[in-house]
Design a protein around this motif. Structure first.
Motif, mmCIF file in Angstrom:
data_model
loop_
_atom_site.group_PDB
_atom_site.id
_atom_site.type_symbol
_atom_site.label_atom_id
_atom_site.label_comp_id
_atom_site.label_asym_id
_atom_site.label_seq_id
_atom_site.Cartn_x
_atom_site.Cartn_y
_atom_site.Cartn_z
ATOM 1 N N MET A 7 22.090 105.082 47.766
ATOM 2 C CA MET A 7 22.033 103.950 47.320
ATOM 3 C C MET A 7 23.001 103.044 47.802
ATOM 4 O O MET A 7 24.319 103.651 47.722
ATOM 5 N N LEU A 8 22.966 101.917 48.090
ATOM 6 C CA LEU A 8 23.966 100.859 48.275
ATOM 7 C C LEU A 8 24.950 100.638 46.870
ATOM 8 O O LEU A 8 24.188 100.612 45.735
ATOM 9 N N ALA A 10 26.559 99.358 43.831
ATOM 10 C CA ALA A 10 26.004 97.939 43.066
ATOM 11 C C ALA A 10 27.279 97.310 42.483
ATOM 12 O O ALA A 10 28.540 98.160 42.352
ATOM 13 N N GLN A 30 30.061 99.581 51.277
ATOM 14 C CA GLN A 30 28.702 99.347 50.641
ATOM 15 C C GLN A 30 27.922 100.594 50.501
ATOM 16 O O GLN A 30 27.001 100.489 49.861
ATOM 17 N N ARG A 31 27.990 101.788 50.985
ATOM 18 C CA ARG A 31 27.491 102.826 50.939
ATOM 19 C C ARG A 31 28.289 103.911 50.421
ATOM 20 O O ARG A 31 28.378 105.198 50.710
ATOM 21 N N ASP A 287 13.465 96.393 41.451
ATOM 22 C CA ASP A 287 14.649 96.914 42.417
ATOM 23 C C ASP A 287 14.086 97.726 43.657
ATOM 24 O O ASP A 287 13.441 98.664 43.566
ATOM 25 N N HIS A 289 15.402 99.556 45.736
ATOM 26 C CA HIS A 289 16.112 100.865 46.061
ATOM 27 C C HIS A 289 15.575 101.922 45.139
ATOM 28 O O HIS A 289 15.658 102.966 45.058
ATOM 29 N N LYS A 330 24.922 92.921 41.098
ATOM 30 C CA LYS A 330 24.442 92.700 42.546
ATOM 31 C C LYS A 330 24.797 93.814 43.486
ATOM 32 O O LYS A 330 25.529 94.572 43.223
ATOM 33 N N TYR A 331 23.759 94.263 44.401
ATOM 34 C CA TYR A 331 24.136 95.189 45.376
ATOM 35 C C TYR A 331 25.231 94.189 46.624
ATOM 36 O O TYR A 331 25.112 93.392 46.989
ATOM 37 N N SER A 332 26.096 95.175 46.926
ATOM 38 C CA SER A 332 27.227 94.743 47.834
ATOM 39 C C SER A 332 26.660 94.189 49.103
ATOM 40 O O SER A 332 27.647 93.441 49.685
#
Length: 357
Positions: A7-8, A10, A30-31, A287, A289, A330-332
């Motif tokens: 998942m990226l 958060a 991001q990962r 979501d 993801h 938020k996801y990056s």
């Protein structure tokens, strides 16, 4: 905030109380592997997931007065969005922690960016059914029931957003869990709600310190983002309960997923400055993801908006609706989508405990 691979990462919005990754993180951030949260949550018995974790905040009138006295105009003006918590308290100090990040996640007064709203669309006077972020200029109940939260964690001062909700004791506000407790870490101190906050530090309806705070066990024990909800029972102000003064929004649990929502808050990072009530509006989606039960809303609100209410069945004229979520993270790799937890039986248990306190 902790999320699992692949998942990226958060990014907690203002409360990144847990998150080292900031909005605007570089691609290498991001990962980031996050192996701890799934195991912690999986080993939490199902019955424990609805367990309420409670904290006594200000004890009695003397302690409540201490909290109110703490928030001088200077401290309120200097308070930072809570997603800077990790930098301020764990990264060797604010200045050193920000080296090389040029404005990333900074409050306007630190980034050097303009504090004026940057684009014309942010100033639209007519309410819109779909917007990624506009000043709310129509009035109505939401301008009184939504407010800014001022809190202290690990000796540093921060801001979030929150909303009053209709409750038996007339004292309850809902916000994000990370605006109340640092995940598995400590509870916030000096917690104060300012309903109807407006430009220049305006406090037209007074200030209300917290009496008791409530979060769900999966947030307190494992920082599970699906449970990033906090309920707070407030003390009175001049002998008056908060909802007697400003009114309240309805609140609902286990509502149908999807549909339309209006999200409100006080974003403090550019192009916003924390001085105005801002809203996003549009359809909700799951979501993508699959790592949380949260729903997403197209929204460019920035740090400071965490804990702000998401209203369904919102009436543009009266400013009334039903709170079904709050701004969480938020996801990056996607700064255009805000995520908020789905209000299930766990959130209902928090609310019940808060309104009975």
């Amino acid at each position: 905030m902790t999320l699992s691979t692949p998942m990226l990462a958060a990014v907690p919005l203002v409360a990144g109380l847990m998150g080292p990754a900031l909005v605007g993180a570089t691609p290498t951030q991001q990962r980031e592997p996050r192996p701890d949260r799934p195991a912690a949550v999986q080993h939490l018995p199902a019955a424990k997931r609805s367990e309420v974790v409670e904290h006594v905040a200000a004890r009695g009138s003397a302690d409540q007065r201490r909290v109110l006295d703490y928030w001088t105009p200077q401290r309120m003006a200097a308070a930072l969005p809570i997603d800077l918590l990790d930098i301020v308290t764990k990264g060797g100090g604010l200045v050193s922690g920000l080296t090389g990040k040029a404005g990333v996640g900074l409050a306007p007064e630190l980034s050097g960016a303009t504090t004026k709203v940057a684009t014309r669309r942010h100033l639209s006077a007519r309410p819109q059914q779909r917007t990624a972020g506009s000043r709310w200029m129509t009035g109505g109940a939401v301008t009184r029931t939504t407010g800014r939260v001022f809190l202290t964690v690990a000796g540093a001062d921060f801001v979030c957003s929150a909303s009053t909700v209709r409750s038996a004791n007339r004292d309850v506000v809902v916000t994000a869990g990370h605006c109340v407790k640092d995940g598995t870490g400590q509870w916030a101190d000096n917690w104060t709600f300012v309903p109807g906050y407006h430009e220049g530090g305006g406090q037209p309806y007074g200030r209300y310190p917290a009496r008791r705070m409530f979060v769900a066990a999966p947030w307190s024990h494992a920082a599970d983002d699906s449970y990033d909800v906090g309920m707070v029972a407030l003390a009175t102000s001049s002998g008056r309960h908060v909802t007697d003064v400003v009114g309240a929004q309805e609140i609902s649990f286990d509502a149908p997923r999807g549909g339309q929502a209006f999200g409100f808050g006080y974003p403090a990072d550019p192009p916003y400055n924390g001085e105005h009530l801002v809203y996003c509006a549009g359809p909700l989606h799951d979501d993508p993801h699959g790592e949380t039960r949260d729903q997403g809303l197209g929204c460019d609100m920035t740090a400071g908006s965490s804990g702000g209410p998401w209203l369904s069945r919102f009436d543009l004229g009266s400013g009334q609706g039903t709170v079904t979520s709050v701004s969480s993270f938020k996801y990056s790799d996607d700064h255009r989508t805000m995520y908020g937890p789905y209000f299930s039986s766990s959130a209902k248990a928090l609310f019940t405990a808060a309104e009975r306190s």
